[in-house]
Write a protein that holds these residues in place. Structure first.
Motif, PDB file in Angstrom:
ATOM      1  N   THR B  80      95.629   9.564 -66.521  1.00  0.00           N
ATOM      2  CA  THR B  80      96.157  10.392 -65.584  1.00  0.00           C
ATOM      3  C   THR B  80      97.684   9.206 -65.838  1.00  0.00           C
ATOM      4  O   THR B  80      98.869   9.885 -65.137  1.00  0.00           O
ATOM      5  CB  THR B  80      96.288   9.521 -64.132  1.00  0.00           C
ATOM      6  N   GLY B  81      97.410   8.496 -66.619  1.00  0.00           N
ATOM      7  CA  GLY B  81      98.759   7.866 -66.471  1.00  0.00           C
ATOM      8  C   GLY B  81      99.506   6.772 -65.557  1.00  0.00           C
ATOM      9  O   GLY B  81     100.727   6.613 -65.607  1.00  0.00           O
ATOM     10  N   ALA B  82      98.731   6.925 -64.518  1.00  0.00           N
ATOM     11  CA  ALA B  82      98.762   5.725 -63.647  1.00  0.00           C
ATOM     12  C   ALA B  82      99.967   4.159 -63.973  1.00  0.00           C
ATOM     13  O   ALA B  82      98.683   3.991 -64.484  1.00  0.00           O
ATOM     14  CB  ALA B  82      97.897   5.543 -62.356  1.00  0.00           C
ATOM     15  N   GLN B  83     100.504   3.753 -63.498  1.00  0.00           N
ATOM     16  CA  GLN B  83     101.035   2.870 -63.908  1.00  0.00           C
ATOM     17  C   GLN B  83     100.657   1.726 -62.584  1.00  0.00           C
ATOM     18  O   GLN B  83     101.090   0.581 -62.641  1.00  0.00           O
ATOM     19  CB  GLN B  83     102.329   2.347 -63.789  1.00  0.00           C
ATOM     20  N   ILE B  84     100.540   2.283 -61.730  1.00  0.00           N
ATOM     21  CA  ILE B  84     100.050   2.232 -60.038  1.00  0.00           C
ATOM     22  C   ILE B  84      99.067   2.438 -59.429  1.00  0.00           C
ATOM     23  O   ILE B  84      98.760   3.325 -59.178  1.00  0.00           O
ATOM     24  CB  ILE B  84     101.688   1.960 -59.462  1.00  0.00           C
ATOM     25  N   VAL B  85      98.060   1.962 -58.915  1.00  0.00           N
ATOM     26  CA  VAL B  85      96.638   2.127 -58.286  1.00  0.00           C
ATOM     27  C   VAL B  85      96.424   1.313 -57.015  1.00  0.00           C
ATOM     28  O   VAL B  85      96.936   0.205 -56.767  1.00  0.00           O
ATOM     29  CB  VAL B  85      94.906   1.373 -59.101  1.00  0.00           C
ATOM     30  N   ILE B  86      96.496   2.212 -56.531  1.00  0.00           N
ATOM     31  CA  ILE B  86      96.283   1.965 -54.556  1.00  0.00           C
ATOM     32  C   ILE B  86      95.019   1.904 -54.054  1.00  0.00           C
ATOM     33  O   ILE B  86      94.001   2.904 -54.431  1.00  0.00           O
ATOM     34  CB  ILE B  86      97.229   2.724 -53.521  1.00  0.00           C
ATOM     35  N   ASN B  87      94.130   0.708 -54.045  1.00  0.00           N
ATOM     36  CA  ASN B  87      92.722   0.620 -54.188  1.00  0.00           C
ATOM     37  C   ASN B  87      92.550   0.618 -52.376  1.00  0.00           C
ATOM     38  O   ASN B  87      92.309  -0.487 -51.746  1.00  0.00           O
ATOM     39  CB  ASN B  87      91.815  -0.509 -55.151  1.00  0.00           C
ATOM     40  N   VAL B  88      92.129   1.745 -51.404  1.00  0.00           N
ATOM     41  CA  VAL B  88      91.477   2.208 -50.287  1.00  0.00           C
ATOM     42  C   VAL B  88      90.050   2.400 -50.294  1.00  0.00           C
ATOM     43  O   VAL B  88      90.133   3.135 -49.631  1.00  0.00           O
ATOM     44  CB  VAL B  88      92.816   2.282 -49.799  1.00  0.00           C
ATOM     45  N   GLY B  89      89.664   2.534 -51.673  1.00  0.00           N
ATOM     46  CA  GLY B  89      87.885   2.477 -51.328  1.00  0.00           C
ATOM     47  C   GLY B  89      87.922   1.473 -50.101  1.00  0.00           C
ATOM     48  O   GLY B  89      88.610   0.557 -49.999  1.00  0.00           O
ATOM     49  N   SER B  90      86.365   1.818 -50.408  1.00  0.00           N
ATOM     50  CA  SER B  90      85.373   0.728 -50.015  1.00  0.00           C
ATOM     51  C   SER B  90      86.064  -0.743 -50.211  1.00  0.00           C
ATOM     52  O   SER B  90      85.656  -0.847 -51.389  1.00  0.00           O
ATOM     53  CB  SER B  90      83.563   0.986 -49.998  1.00  0.00           C
ATOM     54  N   ALA B  91      85.598  -1.448 -49.251  1.00  0.00           N
ATOM     55  CA  ALA B  91      85.678  -2.993 -50.192  1.00  0.00           C
ATOM     56  C   ALA B  91      84.876  -3.456 -51.556  1.00  0.00           C
ATOM     57  O   ALA B  91      84.958  -4.376 -51.801  1.00  0.00           O
ATOM     58  CB  ALA B  91      85.562  -4.076 -48.994  1.00  0.00           C
ATOM     59  N   PHE B  92      83.502  -2.931 -51.042  1.00  0.00           N
ATOM     60  CA  PHE B  92      82.675  -3.639 -52.354  1.00  0.00           C
ATOM     61  C   PHE B  92      83.054  -3.377 -53.736  1.00  0.00           C
ATOM     62  O   PHE B  92      82.288  -2.838 -54.563  1.00  0.00           O
ATOM     63  CB  PHE B  92      81.171  -2.347 -52.096  1.00  0.00           C
ATOM     64  N   VAL B  93      84.816  -2.368 -53.830  1.00  0.00           N
ATOM     65  CA  VAL B  93      84.763  -1.961 -55.510  1.00  0.00           C
ATOM     66  C   VAL B  93      85.713  -2.089 -55.595  1.00  0.00           C
ATOM     67  O   VAL B  93      86.014  -2.662 -56.790  1.00  0.00           O
ATOM     68  CB  VAL B  93      85.203  -0.064 -55.334  1.00  0.00           C
ATOM     69  N   ASN B  94      86.443  -3.222 -54.985  1.00  0.00           N
ATOM     70  CA  ASN B  94      87.972  -3.767 -55.388  1.00  0.00           C
ATOM     71  C   ASN B  94      87.560  -4.156 -56.541  1.00  0.00           C
ATOM     72  O   ASN B  94      88.426  -4.378 -57.285  1.00  0.00           O
ATOM     73  CB  ASN B  94      87.482  -5.184 -53.787  1.00  0.00           C
ATOM     74  N   ALA B 107      99.361  -2.043 -62.590  1.00  0.00           N
ATOM     75  CA  ALA B 107      99.452  -2.425 -60.949  1.00  0.00           C
ATOM     76  C   ALA B 107      98.001  -2.534 -59.994  1.00  0.00           C
ATOM     77  O   ALA B 107      98.255  -1.474 -59.895  1.00  0.00           O
ATOM     78  CB  ALA B 107     101.541  -3.240 -60.105  1.00  0.00           C
ATOM     79  N   TYR B 108      98.297  -3.166 -59.383  1.00  0.00           N
ATOM     80  CA  TYR B 108      96.811  -3.496 -58.494  1.00  0.00           C
ATOM     81  C   TYR B 108      97.098  -3.384 -56.745  1.00  0.00           C
ATOM     82  O   TYR B 108      97.858  -5.122 -56.810  1.00  0.00           O
ATOM     83  CB  TYR B 108      95.923  -3.990 -58.758  1.00  0.00           C
TER      84      TYR B 108
END
Lengths: 415, 415
Positions: B80-94, B107-108
Motif C-alpha cells: 500500500t506504500g503506507a508510511q504511517i500505521v494507525i493500529n486500532v485493532g485488538s490489543a492482542f495484535v499490537n 511509523a507506528y
C-alpha cells in the motif's frame, strides 16, 4: 411384586437414590446404576460401600449408558433383570427411558417432567406435551409409570391429596418450597443449573378460577411464616405439580411458591438480562458456537460439591384450604429436612436428599405391591398413606399444622 | 514528511479513525483499512462515503489481514506504500504490528498496551513487558512509534505534560474519566467487552511515594465534581498511562479514576464472582472447551451498535497538583465530548470518538513532521501544543480550570 432396580443418572439426586436403595435392598433386590459417565456411577458405589449402606449382601453394579438411546436402555433393563427403573437422569432423557420401560414391561419412576433442550416452558398442562400421550399405551400394556415422584413434584402432590381427603371441598392448594440453608458459596444452584434456571426463565403458569393464568417470574412475592425456618419470602413460580394437580382438582386454585433471597434474584436477573441463561447458541468473535447456559453451568459449583459445608434446613409443604363439615378448613402439610443430617447419612445436601428419598419410597411401594398401579399415575392419584409411612421410616417424616400455618402441629398419623 | 495511512482494525474506534483520516486526506495521502473481517472494513468505507467525508479525491481501500501475522502485515504496508500505521485493532495484535512497522520503516501509532490473551494485569510498569523492549531497536532504526495515543492513554498524557510544564514541581497527577452518557441498554460496554472487563479484573496498580502500590478494583471510590457533567463517582483503576507517567514523573503520585455507576459495578461483580469474566477455558458437560469471557462478549451488544441512541457527555481530564513560583498550584486540564455530536459527525458513540480522534491527530503530526520522532515515545514525551492545536481543529478541544476543579475555566490557548 416387582424387584431389582435400575437407577438412571449419577448426579446429586442419584447419589441419594443409590444410598436409599442400598439401605432397602432386602425389599428392592439387585441394584444397578447407569449414566453417560461410568466413573460417576463408580464414585457413587464407592460412597455406598464406604457408608456400609447395603442392608443385606447383594448386587450393586455400575453401567455406562446413553439414556437417550431407548434400545440401549431396554437392553440394559433386560440384561440386569430390573423390574423397576428410577430415572433421576437429566430431564432431557425422560421420554426415552419411559419408552424403554414400556418396551420391556419395567415399572417407571421419575421426578420431573420431560424437557426438550431447545424448548422452555411449553403450553400447560405440561404433562400433556409428552408423558400423558403415553397414558393409554401404559394402561393397555399394564405398565406402572409414576410421574414426578420426587419431593416437588411428588411428596407435595401426596400432601395435597391427603389434605383434600380430609375435606368436603378443596378451594386452594399453595405449595411453598423454602430452602433456609446456606452453602457458603458466592452463588450456586442446588441442582443442575441448566434445569434450575430453565424453571425460572419461562412464563409462570398457575391455575385460578378453573383456568390457566400467567405471570412473569418474580412478579408476585409473598412472605410465608413457616414452621422451623420462620418467615421466608417466596415467589410464584412455574412448577410441574401445578399442571397435574390442576387437572385432578380443577375446582381448586393451584399455585407454587419458591423461596428466593435477594442475592439469588440479583444474580439471576443479571445473567438473564445479559442473555447468559439462553439455550440458543451464540457465536463468539472467533466463530465458536456456544450455548451460553451451558457455559454458566460449567462456571458454577457442581451442586453435589455443596454438600460437605451445607448447613440449615428446608421446609416444603402444602397450604390447602377448603371446607369440612360445612366450615372453612385449612391445613399445612409439610416436611422439614436438615442439610447436615443428609450429608452425614448419604453424603448429599438437603435438596438432593428431599428429591432422592421419595422415588425410592415409590420403588418400595411398587416392590411391595401398594403402588404397582399397572398404569401411568401422577402421585396424587395414588393412596398417600403408605407413601407417608415409608417416608416416615426412610427419612422424610410428614407433619401437619391443623387450621393452617401456625396451627396445631402434629404428625400425620395423629390427624 | 511521511504520508499514506494504513488503519488496522474495523471496530468502533476504527470507524472514527477512518472518518477523521478521510476528513484530513489532503495531509495524510492514500488511505487503507485492514482487518480480519474484510466486510467490516467495507462497511466503514461505505459510511465514509455516505457522509462525504473525503476532503479531497483520493484512495481509500479495504483489505483482509490477520494482523498477528507480522509478515502479512509488512507485505500490506509495502504493497500500500503506507508510511504511517494507525493500529486500532485488538490489543492482542499490537506487538506483531509494531514488528511489521520496524521491519518496513513505517511509523507506528497505537492506543493501548499490548496484551497477551492468557495474561491479565502483568507486573508494572506495563510498557516494560512488551513495548519498551523494542525502544532501542526503534531508535537504532529511526522508527517513529507513538505508544498509547488514544484519549486515555494519549491525550491525558499530553494534559499531564502540559500541566507539568506550567509548574516548577509536580506532586500528583489524577486522571479522571467520566462517561455521563446513556445508551439505553440493560448493560453494555463502550468498547470491546473483552478488553473492557480485563481492565478491571486484575490488580489496581498506582504510583505513590515513588513506588508501585496495589489495590483491588472498586476498593477506593471518590466523587469528583467535574465541569459540565457534575459530581460523578469514580474508582481507582489500573490504566496504561499510569505506567508511563510514573516512569517519566517519578516524583509525582499518579492515579487513574474511572467512573462507574452502581449498576455497572453490580453486573461486573456478579459476572466476575461466577467466573464468567475468566480468560481461562472451562469445559461444558458436553465436553466443549469455551473461554467464558468470549461468551459474555458474544451476548453483549456490539459497542458500535450503541451509537445511534447514545445521549449525554463525557468528561475526561487530569487534575495536576504541584508548585509554581513557590506557591501551591493546581490545574484541571480536560475535554468534554458529546455522544450525539459524535454520531452525527462520524456515526460513532462518544467513547469511540474520544479514542479514535487522537491517533489521527498524531498521524497528522507525523505527516507534518512535528511528531516524527524517529524513536519510540509515550505521548507525554512529545510537545503537547501542536497536538492540542490539531485536536482543537478536529473535534476534541482542550480546556483548563486554573486553581483546580471549579477554578477559572478557559481554553488552553488562553493560559
Amino acid at each position: 411384586m416387582k424387584k431389582n432396580v435400575l437407577i438412571i443418572g449419577a448426579g446429586g439426586v442419584a447419589q441419594v437414590v443409590a444410598h436409599k436403595c442400598a439401605q432397602n435392598n432386602d425389599i428392592l433386590g439387585d441394584l444397578h446404576i447407569a449414566s453417560r459417565t461410568r466413573s460417576k456411577c463408580d464414585a457413587i458405589l464407592e460412597s455406598v460401600h464406604e457408608k456400609g449402606a447395603m442392608k443385606v449382601e447383594g448386587t450393586f453394579e455400575a453401567h455406562q449408558l446413553d439414556a437417550m438411546d431407548t434400545a440401549a436402555t431396554a437392553d440394559l433393563i433386560r440384561k440386569t433383570g430390573a423390574q423397576i427403573v428410577i430415572n433421576v437422569g437429566s430431564a432431557f432423557v425422560n421420554k426415552y427411558v419411559l419408552d424403554a420401560c414400556i418396551e420391556t414391561g419395567a415399572a417407571y419412576i421419575d421426578t420431573a417432567i420431560h424437557e426438550e433442550p431447545d424448548k422452555i416452558c411449553e403450553t400447560p398442562p405440561w404433562y400433556a406435551n409428552y408423558e400423558w400421550k403415553k397414558r393409554d399405551l401404559c394402561a393397555e400394556k399394564g405398565i406402572t409409570a409414576i410421574l414426578g415422584a420426587g419431593f416437588d413434584p411428588g411428596v407435595v402432590n401426596a400432601y395435597a391429596r391427603f389434605a383434600v381427603d380430609m375435606m368436603d371441598e378443596v378451594k386452594s392448594i399453595d405449595i411453598v418450597d423454602i430452602n433456609a440453608g446456606s452453602h457458603g458459596k458466592y452463588f450456586a444452584t442446588n441442582f443442575d443449573p441448566e434445569i434450575n434456571f430453565r424453571e425460572f426463565t419461562g412464563t409462570v403458569y398457575y391455575w385460578e378460577d378453573r383456568q390457566w393464568k400467567e405471570k412473569a417470574m418474580f412478579e408476585t412475592g409473598k412472605t410465608w411464616d413457616l414452621p422451623v425456618v420462620g418467615p421466608s419470602k417466596a415467589y410464584m413460580s412455574g412448577h410441574d405439580e401445578v399442571h397435574s394437580l390442576a387437572a385432578n382438582y380443577p375446582q381448586a386454585d393451584v399455585r407454587f411458591w419458591m423461596g428466593f433471597g435477594d442475592h439469588y434474584i440479583n444474580v439471576f436477573t443479571v445473567l438473564k438480562n445479559i442473555g447468559l441463561l439462553s439455550e440458543h447458541p451464540v457465536k463468539t468473535a472467533e466463530g465458536q458456537e456456544v450455548i451460553p447456559l451451558k457455559v454458566v453451568k460449567a462456571c458454577l459449583p457442581d451442586p453435589a460439591s455443596l454438600a460437605p459445608n451445607y448447613t440449615g434446613k428446608t421446609c416444603i409443604g402444602d397450604l390447602v384450604k377448603g371446607t369440612k363439615d360445612g366450615e372453612e378448613f385449612e391445613v399445612f402439610v409439610y416436611n422439614v429436612a436438615d442439610h447436615k443430617d443428609a450429608y452425614n447419612e448419604v453424603g448429599s445436601q438437603g435438596i438432593s436428599y428431599t428429591a432422592g428419598v421419595p422415588p425410592v419410597a415409590a420403588a418400595i411401594l411398587i416392590a411391595e405391591g401398594d403402588w404397582d398401579a399397572k398404569e401411568m399415575k401422577n402421585v396424587e392419584e395414588l393412596d398417600p398413606k403408605p407413601f407417608f409411612t415409608v417416608l416416615d421410616r426412610i427419612g422424610l417424616p410428614t407433619r401437619l399444622q391443623i387450621g393452617g400455618l401456625g396451627g396445631e402441629d402434629k404428625a400425620w398419623t395423629e390427624a
